[in-house]
Motif scaffolding. Structure first.
Motif, PDB file in Angstrom:
ATOM      1  N   LYS A 147       4.824  16.068 -12.978  1.00 40.68           N
ATOM      2  CA  LYS A 147       3.622  14.792 -13.002  1.00 40.68           C
ATOM      3  C   LYS A 147       2.523  15.402 -12.237  1.00 40.68           C
ATOM      4  O   LYS A 147       1.161  14.972 -12.955  1.00 40.68           O
ATOM      5  CB  LYS A 147       3.763  13.488 -12.405  1.00 40.68           C
ATOM      6  CG  LYS A 147       4.084  13.510 -10.951  1.00 40.68           C
ATOM      7  CD  LYS A 147       4.167  12.334 -10.311  1.00 40.68           C
ATOM      8  CE  LYS A 147       4.407  12.257  -8.726  1.00 40.68           C
ATOM      9  NZ  LYS A 147       4.849  11.095  -7.915  1.00 40.68           N
ATOM     10  N   ALA A 161      10.544  10.585 -17.942  1.00 45.87           N
ATOM     11  CA  ALA A 161       9.560  10.166 -16.685  1.00 45.87           C
ATOM     12  C   ALA A 161       8.070   9.862 -17.202  1.00 45.87           C
ATOM     13  O   ALA A 161       7.451   9.130 -16.965  1.00 45.87           O
ATOM     14  CB  ALA A 161       9.859  10.820 -15.438  1.00 45.87           C
ATOM     15  N   ARG A 212       7.457   6.669 -18.773  1.00 47.84           N
ATOM     16  CA  ARG A 212       7.267   5.712 -17.626  1.00 47.84           C
ATOM     17  C   ARG A 212       5.628   5.604 -17.063  1.00 47.84           C
ATOM     18  O   ARG A 212       5.020   4.751 -17.094  1.00 47.84           O
ATOM     19  CB  ARG A 212       8.205   5.950 -16.387  1.00 47.84           C
ATOM     20  CG  ARG A 212       9.426   5.151 -16.579  1.00 47.84           C
ATOM     21  CD  ARG A 212      10.522   5.718 -17.634  1.00 47.84           C
ATOM     22  NE  ARG A 212      11.856   5.524 -17.501  1.00 47.84           N
ATOM     23  CZ  ARG A 212      12.650   5.743 -18.564  1.00 47.84           C
ATOM     24  NH1 ARG A 212      12.159   6.319 -19.809  1.00 47.84           N
ATOM     25  NH2 ARG A 212      13.821   5.393 -18.312  1.00 47.84           N
ATOM     26  N   MET A 213       5.273   7.078 -16.981  1.00 46.65           N
ATOM     27  CA  MET A 213       3.742   7.098 -16.584  1.00 46.65           C
ATOM     28  C   MET A 213       3.052   6.607 -17.538  1.00 46.65           C
ATOM     29  O   MET A 213       1.915   5.852 -17.164  1.00 46.65           O
ATOM     30  CB  MET A 213       3.523   8.607 -16.288  1.00 46.65           C
ATOM     31  CG  MET A 213       4.241   9.036 -14.915  1.00 46.65           C
ATOM     32  SD  MET A 213       4.004  10.762 -14.530  1.00 46.65           S
ATOM     33  CE  MET A 213       2.150  10.911 -14.437  1.00 46.65           C
ATOM     34  N   THR A 238       8.446   9.454 -11.352  1.00 43.99           N
ATOM     35  CA  THR A 238       7.821   8.159 -11.918  1.00 43.99           C
ATOM     36  C   THR A 238       6.843   7.493 -10.925  1.00 43.99           C
ATOM     37  O   THR A 238       6.414   6.339 -11.044  1.00 43.99           O
ATOM     38  CB  THR A 238       8.786   7.256 -12.378  1.00 43.99           C
ATOM     39  OG1 THR A 238       9.616   7.079 -11.235  1.00 43.99           O
ATOM     40  CG2 THR A 238       9.571   7.850 -13.349  1.00 43.99           C
ATOM     41  N   THR A 243       3.695   6.461  -9.124  1.00 46.80           N
ATOM     42  CA  THR A 243       2.294   6.956  -9.616  1.00 46.80           C
ATOM     43  C   THR A 243       1.093   5.959  -8.707  1.00 46.80           C
ATOM     44  O   THR A 243       0.027   5.800  -9.101  1.00 46.80           O
ATOM     45  CB  THR A 243       2.114   6.199 -11.013  1.00 46.80           C
ATOM     46  OG1 THR A 243       2.572   4.759 -11.043  1.00 46.80           O
ATOM     47  CG2 THR A 243       2.896   6.870 -12.033  1.00 46.80           C
ATOM     48  N   TYR A 283      10.078  -2.561 -13.008  1.00 41.55           N
ATOM     49  CA  TYR A 283       9.492  -1.992 -14.102  1.00 41.55           C
ATOM     50  C   TYR A 283      10.338  -2.434 -15.215  1.00 41.55           C
ATOM     51  O   TYR A 283       9.368  -2.684 -16.112  1.00 41.55           O
ATOM     52  CB  TYR A 283       9.908  -0.300 -13.879  1.00 41.55           C
ATOM     53  CG  TYR A 283       9.401   0.585 -15.267  1.00 41.55           C
ATOM     54  CD1 TYR A 283       8.265   1.051 -15.214  1.00 41.55           C
ATOM     55  CD2 TYR A 283      10.278   0.390 -16.126  1.00 41.55           C
ATOM     56  CE1 TYR A 283       7.896   1.642 -16.483  1.00 41.55           C
ATOM     57  CE2 TYR A 283       9.706   1.217 -17.436  1.00 41.55           C
ATOM     58  CZ  TYR A 283       8.670   1.813 -17.427  1.00 41.55           C
ATOM     59  OH  TYR A 283       8.242   2.388 -18.555  1.00 41.55           O
ATOM     60  N   MET A 321      12.732   2.584 -14.338  1.00 44.92           N
ATOM     61  CA  MET A 321      11.562   3.235 -13.851  1.00 44.92           C
ATOM     62  C   MET A 321      12.345   4.689 -13.149  1.00 44.92           C
ATOM     63  O   MET A 321      11.900   5.733 -13.848  1.00 44.92           O
ATOM     64  CB  MET A 321      10.874   2.889 -12.783  1.00 44.92           C
ATOM     65  CG  MET A 321       9.556   3.497 -12.414  1.00 44.92           C
ATOM     66  SD  MET A 321       8.670   2.853 -11.015  1.00 44.92           S
ATOM     67  CE  MET A 321       7.105   2.967 -11.681  1.00 44.92           C
TER      68      MET A 321
END
Ligand code: SF4
Ligand code: SF4
Length: 570
Positions: free
Chosen positions: A291, A331, A334-335, A466, A468, A526, A536
């Motif tokens: 990420k 993931a 999810r972002m 995940t 953020t 989530y 999530m």
């Protein structure tokens, strides 16, 4: 080679028809004809894009509704429609009123700013207001969805579709995603029938998927044309390919980090730019997730001085390639949901990186010790441009994205499809948390032990692919305090200051409440927000490896599942 123009036309027609069909759920009570149409649908369950944001799970739910008779009569549906969408017989605030104004105005009533905006948009297209007896207001969900179908139809008639696609994306972001997710949560919570709860999941996942697809079409010049060629090679051959790739892309992969002071290699693996295969760490899970490549730990979002504000834009002409495992690709989804499909706005700082990103899959030969990706359904992914099976000096490659054909075309042809891990040693069971048992879940004794065990270091959030959350901080120039920049910096819900508000109040003071918040976020909130079957947490297990106090998040999830079971038998 696939005819891209025709592909786009077929896709647009399918999207248009789905908008019209899904709008019908809310325009009036279901009748026999509509049920017949739904039951007779040929559902595209195997289409790759349906996996995005849970639309596939919603379609499966629709198929199951007709396969196993839910025992709901037309009368049941009519009563539920009146109760849920018209508020018949309900106290105020317990219905799901299907108007944008209700969800976006401070007074929570109809005919507010959103409604007047929508009226202007329809008028600009020459769409006359409905003056019939059964007139519904212009910002009703069924009319907004039918308007999307209108825009798609309009785009189909244009020789250049891009302006229309942009217009569709703008409408979705500004006038559907800004309220639809909340409306659909209300439907799920207030409807008595599976039919309307299912409708909410279908609509919310479809619109989010559509926003995602539109984004990809608009930004991806190749338009997702699929190649499908596979090859084999040795590491020195792949090194040559990497050298070519690096002329157009920054290539990131897991790599041992160097100590900042001594320059010596440490055993910490993070995502960094690589020049060769030998630099990549492939036999160990990276400590940090990918990420940080597209969502930097610290990012200047604008600078300011006496003359004004200058927004930071990403100017690097190169694209970004990231080698990632299946859990991390999941993931990324999810972002994407959090940054691009949440509340109707796209995060521009994330988007400028995301638009340049291409993902190369690293096939996992076997599970690492702390992974529980199979339990979380994240052990597989088809969302990549090129897949790699690394086996010492032997490398197998599948190219799906034609953008990369030229880089690999001179390698030896081979037959290769990546395989995925099918079992982990660690398994988790997701607790069945509902609105009804949530208060009891919050009051469980199990959270208290974290006051002794957790030291609130925030390490688990830092490594999580995940997480953020961020904070913003202004940094002032030491010589001229009117100059400076604003940065956004990763934050952590496991730090006490995270929940500090103006006036100094800290909402979650102790690790028990912080751990409860994090756990709920990862395996309940989530999913409640975005629907589908995804949570999530992707079960990468990094937080378990990272925790200095040996707190095992898989244990937290499993213990919670057991405690929730006990609540049910009480
Ligand atoms: S296992 Fe831990 S680090 Fe990995 S996604 Fe779940 S919460 Fe995040
Ligand atoms: S890494 Fe462990 S000790 Fe640190 S905040 Fe997370 S759970 Fe608590």
């Amino acid at each position: 080679m696939i005819d891209y123009k025709n592909e786009l036309k077929t896709l647009s027609n399918n999207r248009k028809n789905l908008y019209i069909l899904l709008a019908r759920f809310f325009s009036k009570e279901a009748d026999e004809e509509f049920l017949k149409e739904l039951a007779g649908l040929k559902l595209p369950l195997d289409r790759k894009e349906n996996e995005i944001v849970g639309f596939k799970a919603a379609l499966e739910r629709l198929a199951a509704y007709f396969e196993y008779d839910a025992g709901e009569s037309l009368e049941d549906l009519a009563v539920d429609y009146a109760k849920t969408f018209l508020g018949a017989g309900q106290a105020q605030g317990v219905a799901a009123m299907p108007y944008e104004s209700v969800y976006t105005s401070s007074k929570k009533i109809v005919m507010q700013e959103a409604w007047s905006d929508i009226c202007d948009i329809y008028a600009a297209k020459g769409i006359e207001p409905d003056s019939g007896e059964d007139k519904i207001l212009e910002d009703h969900i069924s009319l907004e969805m039918n308007f999307m179908a209108y825009l798609i139809e309009e785009g189909l008639e244009m020789t250049e579709m891009l302006p229309s696609l942009e217009e569709q994306k703008k409408f979705i972001n500004k006038h559907l995603l800004n309220w639809l997710p909340s409306f659909c949560i209300d439907v799920r919570e207030n409807a008595d029938t599976e039919f309307y709860r299912m409708a909410a999941e279908l609509v919310s996942s479809f619109v989010r998927m559509d926003a995602y697809i539109l984004d990809r079409i608009i930004n991806d010049k190749s338009g997702g044309i699929v190649s499908g060629a596979s090859y084999k090679c040795k590491t020195d051959e792949l090194d040559k390919v990497l050298a070519e790739l690096k002329k157009s892309y920054r290539v990131y992969a897991p790599k041992f980090t160097k100590d900042a002071e001594t320059g010596e290699e440490t055993d910490i693996v993070r995502y960094q730019e690589v020049d060769s295969v030998s630099e990549m760490v492939l036999d160990k899970q990276s400590d940090f997730s990918p990420k940080e490549v597209i969502y930097p730990i610290s990012q200047t979002i604008f600078s300011f001085d006496e003359n004004g504000v200058k927004e930071t834009t990403y100017k690097d002409p190169k694209g970004i390639v990231v080698f990632a495992r299946a859990c991390d690709i999941n993931a990324l989804k999810r972002m994407d949901n959090i940054f691009l499909s949440n509340g109707g706005w796209s995060d521009v700082y994330y988007k400028q990186y995301r638009d340049r990103l291409k993902v190369f899959l690293i096939e996992c030969k076997e599970s690492f010790d702390k992974c529980y990706c199979v339990s979380m359904g994240t052990n597989k992914s088809e969302d990549y441009s090129v897949a790699f099976g690394f086996n010492g000096d032997d490398i197998k490659i599948l190219v799906k994205d034609v953008d990369f054909d030229n880089f690999f075309k001179d390698l030896t042809k081979a037959d290769y499809t990546p395989s995925f891990v099918e079992e982990n040693k660690l398994k988790v069971r997701i607790p069945s948390i509902t609105k009804d048992n949530m208060k009891d879940v919050f009051a469980l004794d199990m959270w208290k032990k974290y006051n002794d065990e957790c030291i609130s270091c925030g390490g688990c959030n830092t490594v999580c692919p995940t997480c953020t959350c961020f904070d913003t901080k202004d940094y002032l120039n030491q010589e001229n305090s009117r100059r400076g920049e604003r940065r956004r910096i990763w934050s952590s819900c496991m730090l006490p200051d995270y929940s500090k508000t103006a006036g100094g109040n800290v909402a979650r003071k102790q690790p028990d409440t912080m751990m409860r918040f994090k756990t709920m976020h990862k395996i309940y909130d989530y999913n409640a927000r975005f629907g589908g079957s995804e949570h999530m947490c992707v079960g990468c297990g990094r937080c378990i490896n990272r925790c200095p106090e040996d707190i095992d998040f898989s244990n937290t999830i499993n213990t919670l599942a057991e405690e929730v079971d006990k609540l049910e038998v009480k």
